[in-house]
Design an enzyme around this catalytic site. Structure first.
Site, PDB file in Angstrom:
ATOM      1  N   LYS A  20       0.835  -1.207   0.000  1.00 34.28           N
ATOM      2  CA  LYS A  20       0.000   0.000   0.000  1.00 34.28           C
ATOM      3  C   LYS A  20       0.865   1.250   0.000  1.00 34.28           C
ATOM      4  CE  LYS A  20      -2.761  -0.824   3.510  1.00 34.28           C
ATOM      5  NZ  LYS A  20      -3.869  -0.642   4.472  1.00 34.28           N
ATOM      6  N   VAL A  21       1.907   1.253   0.813  1.00 31.85           N
ATOM      7  CA  VAL A  21       2.809   2.412   0.869  1.00 31.85           C
ATOM      8  C   VAL A  21       3.483   2.627  -0.490  1.00 31.85           C
ATOM      9  CG1 VAL A  21       4.967   3.280   1.859  1.00 31.85           C
ATOM     10  CG2 VAL A  21       3.235   2.280   3.346  1.00 31.85           C
ATOM     11  N   GLY A  25       2.807   5.634  -3.037  1.00 27.66           N
ATOM     12  CA  GLY A  25       3.971   6.441  -3.381  1.00 27.66           C
ATOM     13  C   GLY A  25       4.070   6.692  -4.865  1.00 27.66           C
ATOM     14  N   ARG A  45      -6.264  -5.497   2.210  1.00 27.33           N
ATOM     15  CA  ARG A  45      -6.753  -6.235   3.376  1.00 27.33           C
ATOM     16  C   ARG A  45      -6.162  -7.632   3.390  1.00 27.33           C
ATOM     17  NH1 ARG A  45      -7.486 -10.244   0.951  1.00 27.33           N
ATOM     18  NH2 ARG A  45      -9.244 -10.895  -0.329  1.00 27.33           N
ATOM     19  N   LYS A  55     -13.270 -20.815   2.179  1.00 28.70           N
ATOM     20  CA  LYS A  55     -12.735 -21.024   0.840  1.00 28.70           C
ATOM     21  C   LYS A  55     -11.936 -22.315   0.759  1.00 28.70           C
ATOM     22  CE  LYS A  55     -10.440 -18.598  -2.938  1.00 28.70           C
ATOM     23  NZ  LYS A  55      -9.821 -17.317  -3.394  1.00 28.70           N
ATOM     24  N   ARG A  58     -14.574 -24.868   0.199  1.00 25.59           N
ATOM     25  CA  ARG A  58     -15.210 -24.716  -1.120  1.00 25.59           C
ATOM     26  C   ARG A  58     -14.271 -25.094  -2.257  1.00 25.59           C
ATOM     27  NH1 ARG A  58     -15.336 -19.782  -3.641  1.00 25.59           N
ATOM     28  NH2 ARG A  58     -15.033 -18.773  -1.604  1.00 25.59           N
ATOM     29  N   GLU A 139      -2.832 -10.989  -4.308  1.00 28.01           N
ATOM     30  CA  GLU A 139      -3.615 -10.680  -5.514  1.00 28.01           C
ATOM     31  C   GLU A 139      -3.893  -9.191  -5.559  1.00 28.01           C
ATOM     32  OE1 GLU A 139      -7.228 -12.901  -7.544  1.00 28.01           O
ATOM     33  OE2 GLU A 139      -7.972 -11.491  -6.039  1.00 28.01           O
ATOM     34  N   ILE A 153     -21.531  -4.081  -4.985  1.00 28.56           N
ATOM     35  CA  ILE A 153     -22.952  -4.420  -4.865  1.00 28.56           C
ATOM     36  C   ILE A 153     -23.173  -5.909  -5.120  1.00 28.56           C
ATOM     37  CG2 ILE A 153     -25.254  -4.045  -5.817  1.00 28.56           C
ATOM     38  CD1 ILE A 153     -24.140  -1.707  -4.157  1.00 28.56           C
ATOM     39  N   HIS A 155     -21.073  -8.317  -4.758  1.00 25.86           N
ATOM     40  CA  HIS A 155     -20.487  -9.081  -3.658  1.00 25.86           C
ATOM     41  C   HIS A 155     -21.440  -9.128  -2.458  1.00 25.86           C
ATOM     42  CE1 HIS A 155     -17.270 -10.890  -1.312  1.00 25.86           C
ATOM     43  NE2 HIS A 155     -17.463  -9.995  -0.360  1.00 25.86           N
TER      44      HIS A 155
END
Length: 224
Positions: A20-21, A25, A45, A55, A58, A139, A153, A155
């Site tokens: 994320k950083v 950046g 996340r 999962k 599944r 991912e 929506i 999801h």
């Protein structure tokens, strides 16, 4: 048997935080050079434990193969303004030396039957732990704001219907997906106008802030 999930997921959280950083950046570099950034914003996340377990059942993933077979325990999402930006972001990721791209799935040119569109990239990313380097699968999903609205929506509805949508609702979702993609295409047609307007607005806002932050050095007599 994984007994300490917090310990198991710690490297994944580190990977998400670092990526994320780095991705934010990249956006900052474009902004400071006065260029249009293909990255609008970035979120990330680590998949909740309950979702991982569900999962695993599944997809028939064995626990001892979890690190190799589940690619989205660490997940990042890059939002873009335009469809063209998505492919620019993908090219930027391909050029990075700190990640290794393992797989790419283009659901924009080849939308899923549901209407879902996004660009998925599975990467291998090294994190430095006190015990040494550990390579993490993650991912990255790259999509426009319109694609993200539809996917969010869909999801939510999936939780209600467990993937078995009523036929009428499924048809409505497909039409909504096409409408969202049509919006993206229309925005691409006037992309230059939009970017020019955004640049003017950004410059004006910046000048306004600078004016407000400049101290008033006039003497009292000058106000009389």
């Amino acid at each position: 048997m994984i007994e300490d999930w917090q310990h198991f997921l710690l490297p994944y959280q580190q990977a998400v935080n670092e990526l994320k950083v780095k991705l934010r950046g990249m956006r900052k570099q474009y902004q400071e050079s006065g260029q249009h950034s293909p990255i609008e914003f970035v979120t990330g996340r680590v998949k909740p434990v309950d979702s991982i377990k569900e999962k695993m059942v599944r997809r028939h993933v064995q626990e001892d193969r979890l690190e190799q077979d589940m690619q989205d325990i660490a997940g990042l999402r890059i939002m873009c303004q335009f469809v063209e930006d998505i492919y620019q972001v993908v090219d930027l990721l391909r050029q990075r030396s700190d990640i290794t791209i393992l797989e790419e799935r283009d659901y924009i040119s080849n939308a899923k039957p549901s209407g879902y569109r996004s660009y998925h990239i599975v990467i291998q990313y090294p994190v430095q732990l006190v015990t040494g380097e550990k390579k993490i699968l993650a991912e990255i999903q790259v999509r426009t704001l319109a694609m993200n609205f539809w996917a969010t929506i869909e999801h939510s509805l999936n939780y209600k219907y467990q993937g078995e949508f009523p036929e009428e609702l499924s048809a409505r979702l497909q039409r909504a997906a096409e409408a969202a993609f049509k919006l993206d295409n229309e925005m691409s047609e006037i992309r230059e106008e939009i970017q020019e307007a955004q640049t003017l607005f950004s410059n004006r806002s910046s000048n306004s802030v600078n004016d407000q932050s400049t101290p008033d050095r006039s003497t009292p007599s000058e106000h009389q």
